[in-house]
Design an enzyme around this catalytic site. Structure first.
Site, PDB file in Angstrom:
ATOM      1  N   TRP A 150       2.273   1.745  -3.396  1.00  0.00           N
ATOM      2  CA  TRP A 150       1.209   2.183  -4.291  1.00  0.00           C
ATOM      3  C   TRP A 150       1.026   3.700  -4.207  1.00  0.00           C
ATOM      4  O   TRP A 150       0.785   4.371  -5.204  1.00  0.00           O
ATOM      5  CB  TRP A 150      -0.105   1.469  -3.950  1.00  0.00           C
ATOM      6  CG  TRP A 150      -1.266   2.127  -4.610  1.00  0.00           C
ATOM      7  CD1 TRP A 150      -1.551   2.119  -5.955  1.00  0.00           C
ATOM      8  CD2 TRP A 150      -2.265   2.932  -3.991  1.00  0.00           C
ATOM      9  NE1 TRP A 150      -2.670   2.871  -6.194  1.00  0.00           N
ATOM     10  CE2 TRP A 150      -3.126   3.377  -5.014  1.00  0.00           C
ATOM     11  CE3 TRP A 150      -2.524   3.316  -2.674  1.00  0.00           C
ATOM     12  CZ2 TRP A 150      -4.223   4.200  -4.749  1.00  0.00           C
ATOM     13  CZ3 TRP A 150      -3.610   4.127  -2.419  1.00  0.00           C
ATOM     14  CH2 TRP A 150      -4.445   4.559  -3.446  1.00  0.00           C
ATOM     15  N   HIS A 151       1.165   4.267  -3.006  1.00  0.00           N
ATOM     16  CA  HIS A 151       0.999   5.720  -2.872  1.00  0.00           C
ATOM     17  C   HIS A 151       2.084   6.463  -3.636  1.00  0.00           C
ATOM     18  O   HIS A 151       1.868   7.585  -4.096  1.00  0.00           O
ATOM     19  CB  HIS A 151       1.029   6.127  -1.395  1.00  0.00           C
ATOM     20  CG  HIS A 151      -0.287   5.934  -0.716  1.00  0.00           C
ATOM     21  ND1 HIS A 151      -1.407   6.653  -1.047  1.00  0.00           N
ATOM     22  CD2 HIS A 151      -0.664   5.109   0.279  1.00  0.00           C
ATOM     23  CE1 HIS A 151      -2.416   6.272  -0.290  1.00  0.00           C
ATOM     24  NE2 HIS A 151      -2.002   5.325   0.525  1.00  0.00           N
ATOM     25  N   GLY A 152       3.252   5.856  -3.763  1.00  0.00           N
ATOM     26  CA  GLY A 152       4.326   6.499  -4.511  1.00  0.00           C
ATOM     27  C   GLY A 152       5.659   6.002  -3.996  1.00  0.00           C
ATOM     28  O   GLY A 152       5.760   5.594  -2.854  1.00  0.00           O
ATOM     29  N   MET A 162       0.844  -1.200   0.000  1.00  0.00           N
ATOM     30  CA  MET A 162       0.000   0.000   0.000  1.00  0.00           C
ATOM     31  C   MET A 162       0.882   1.254   0.000  1.00  0.00           C
ATOM     32  O   MET A 162       0.599   2.225  -0.689  1.00  0.00           O
ATOM     33  CB  MET A 162      -0.944   0.010   1.195  1.00  0.00           C
ATOM     34  CG  MET A 162      -1.975   1.109   1.054  1.00  0.00           C
ATOM     35  SD  MET A 162      -2.952   1.488   2.515  1.00  0.00           S
ATOM     36  CE  MET A 162      -3.964   0.099   2.731  1.00  0.00           C
ATOM     37  N   GLY A 163       1.977   1.221   0.775  1.00  0.00           N
ATOM     38  CA  GLY A 163       2.909   2.348   0.807  1.00  0.00           C
ATOM     39  C   GLY A 163       3.485   2.623  -0.577  1.00  0.00           C
ATOM     40  O   GLY A 163       3.446   3.753  -1.063  1.00  0.00           O
TER      41      GLY A 163
END
Lengths: 402, 78
Positions: free
Chosen positions: A333-335, A330-331
């Site tokens: 995915w944020h960038g 998820m981290g």
């Protein structure tokens, strides 16, 4: 040239509701005007990606052709065979455009961002990857090009969710709610629009536009003298965290309200997250459609795989690894920046500690009363706020790019 | 053993307490079952009854009480 960004200003709402009125009248009389809905949706999507944003417009067309061919191709394959390798390749290809766009800033590929990037690419990727996973499981059996396009490009959620699921969505879009049900949805839609106005245009404005720049400039000024540590980080943290919530929850309320007007019961994205008593509960209440997506498609699948193949003896090890992997992904995915990745790791480790505490509590009969509940809410809220300070990227500015 | 008893047995082991007096209680709501335990449940059911219950078929609203799990298993066997 007229360009309309979703839910950005009052003008947008006027256009939106005027355009949707005929559709609403139709639904009230038990008819879904599919062609009208498609034309209106397309018009709003074009208005989002025209003018200066034309290159995003081209990017989304290319992206849609890519995903359309992939999901279609994989479904055709899956009807005949079911090899793991083909499934992994299809999933990787579905993620590829998003991966390149996320990698581009870190790798300084500006042309990649311009060529492939458009607002909402990650949300569209969740939808198509979700479809591939469910096709692999045999839950989705056939490919309907038309429903695929309507699902992927559902206008109210195109730029940032909530993230719907194909089977749930198609059930709604191919039927008409009863009049009683539809009136209920309209009533909720009105309430959500007004709550959204309060969140986005009043509260997010106060925290994000009035307060945040002020306290950030104080923090930067004080930080330059005190090696990057200053008490001003505390108001920065709370203003940013509250702005993040009210802005995003407001946006999500608009998206849900709009889709209710269109007779689609889109799932909610937030459920009073700041009343959570622990981190696990927080993720069941914060950006729910995203965290449920991660729970169902990453966490549970990973646990399933690890337990089925018996890679580890201890169940605790399995769940801890799955938590960390889940939140790290998820981290990323944020960038691809140190602060997004640290944010993911922070929540992964947080969930591991949370689970250990829950096991301890179950074993040792820890006292439980109104006071401990209040304390739990207080601690959870502050842990989350610290994580949002990380997430904000402000520390990067304060420490490394003064 | 009947399906019902076997399912209750599996649930009791995973949850760590006797649930036979709360057959219609939502175990996601009261926190007795989390995603991790859910996967254990699916794997145990798969092993015990030789049924296929993929994660994406797992709709929480259809699996949230002991009685519903029993009904689900019975339908998958049948």
């Amino acid at each position: 040239m007229l360009n309309l960004q979703p839910y950005a200003d009052p003008k947008y709402f006027v256009f939106l509701l005027l355009a949707l009125a005929p559709l609403a009248i139709g639904l009230y009389f038990g008819k879904r005007f599919v062609w009208y809905e498609v034309v209106v949706s397309l018009a709003f999507i074009i208005l989002m990606f025209d003018g200066k944003k034309y290159h995003e417009g081209f990017a989304i067309i290319g992206y849609m052709i890519w995903q359309w061919l992939l999901v279609w191709g994989y479904t055709l394959y899956r009807q005949k065979a079911n090899r793991g390798s083909v499934f992994y390749v299809a999933t990787a290809l579905a993620i590829l455009p998003l991966f390149l766009v996320k990698l581009a800033p870190a790798a300084h590929w500006t042309h990649v961002s311009t060529l492939l990037g458009f607002m909402g690419i990650s949300y569209l990727t969740f939808r198509s990857v979700g479809m591939i996973l469910e096709t692999r499981d045999g839950s989705i059996k056939s490919f309907d090009p038309w429903l695929f396009l309507r699902f992927m490009l559902f206008m109210p959620t195109i730029s940032s969710g909530p993230i719907d699921r194909y089977r749930r969505f198609t059930k709604d879009i191919t039927t008409v709610p009863t009049r009683e049900k539809y009136l209920e949805m309209l009533e909720k839609a009105v309430w959500y629009f007004f709550l959204g106005f309060l969140y986005k245009f009043v509260l997010a404005y106060i925290f994000g536009t009035l307060l945040l720049p002020q306290v950030e400039s104080f923090a930067l000024a004080a930080g330059s003298i005190h090696h990057g540590w200053t008490w001003w980080l505390i108001p920065v943290m709370y203003s940013y965290g509250l702005d993040l919530f009210f802005d995003f929850a407001g946006y999500s309320l608009f998206a849900v309200a709009t889709s209710y007007v269109m007779g689609i019961a889109l799932p909610m994205n937030f459920d009073k997250p700041f009343l959570s008593k622990n981190l696990k509960e927080f993720w069941n209440r914060w950006h729910m459609t995203l965290s449920f997506w991660f729970r169902d498609y990453i966490f549970m699948r990973l646990v399933f795989l690890m337990m089925k193949k018996k890679w580890f003896k201890s169940k605790v090890t399995v769940s801890n690894l799955a938590y960390i992997a889940n939140m790290l992904i998820m981290g990323f995915w944020h960038g691809i920046t140190w602060y997004y990745i640290t944010y993911g790791l922070f929540h992964g480790v947080g969930l591991v500690i949370n689970d250990a505490w829950l096991r301890y509590k179950k074993k040792h009969h820890v006292p439980h009363n109104k006071f401990t509940e209040g304390l739990a809410i207080f601690i959870t809220f502050n842990v989350v706020m610290v994580s949002f300070l990380l997430f904000s990227g402000f520390l990067d500015k304060l420490w490394f790019k003064p | 053993m009947a399906v019902k008893e076997e399912v209750i047995d599996i649930l009791n082991t995973i949850i760590g307490e006797d649930i036979s007096d709360q057959m219609d209680e939502d175990f996601f709501d009261n926190g007795l079952l989390d995603s991790m335990a859910t996967v254990e449940l699916l794997l145990d059911l798969e092993g015990k009854f030789d049924i296929q219950a993929p994660v994406s078929e797992f709709n929480r609203e259809e699996w949230n009480t002991p009685n519903k799990v029993i009904a689900k298993v019975e339908s998958l066997i049948g």
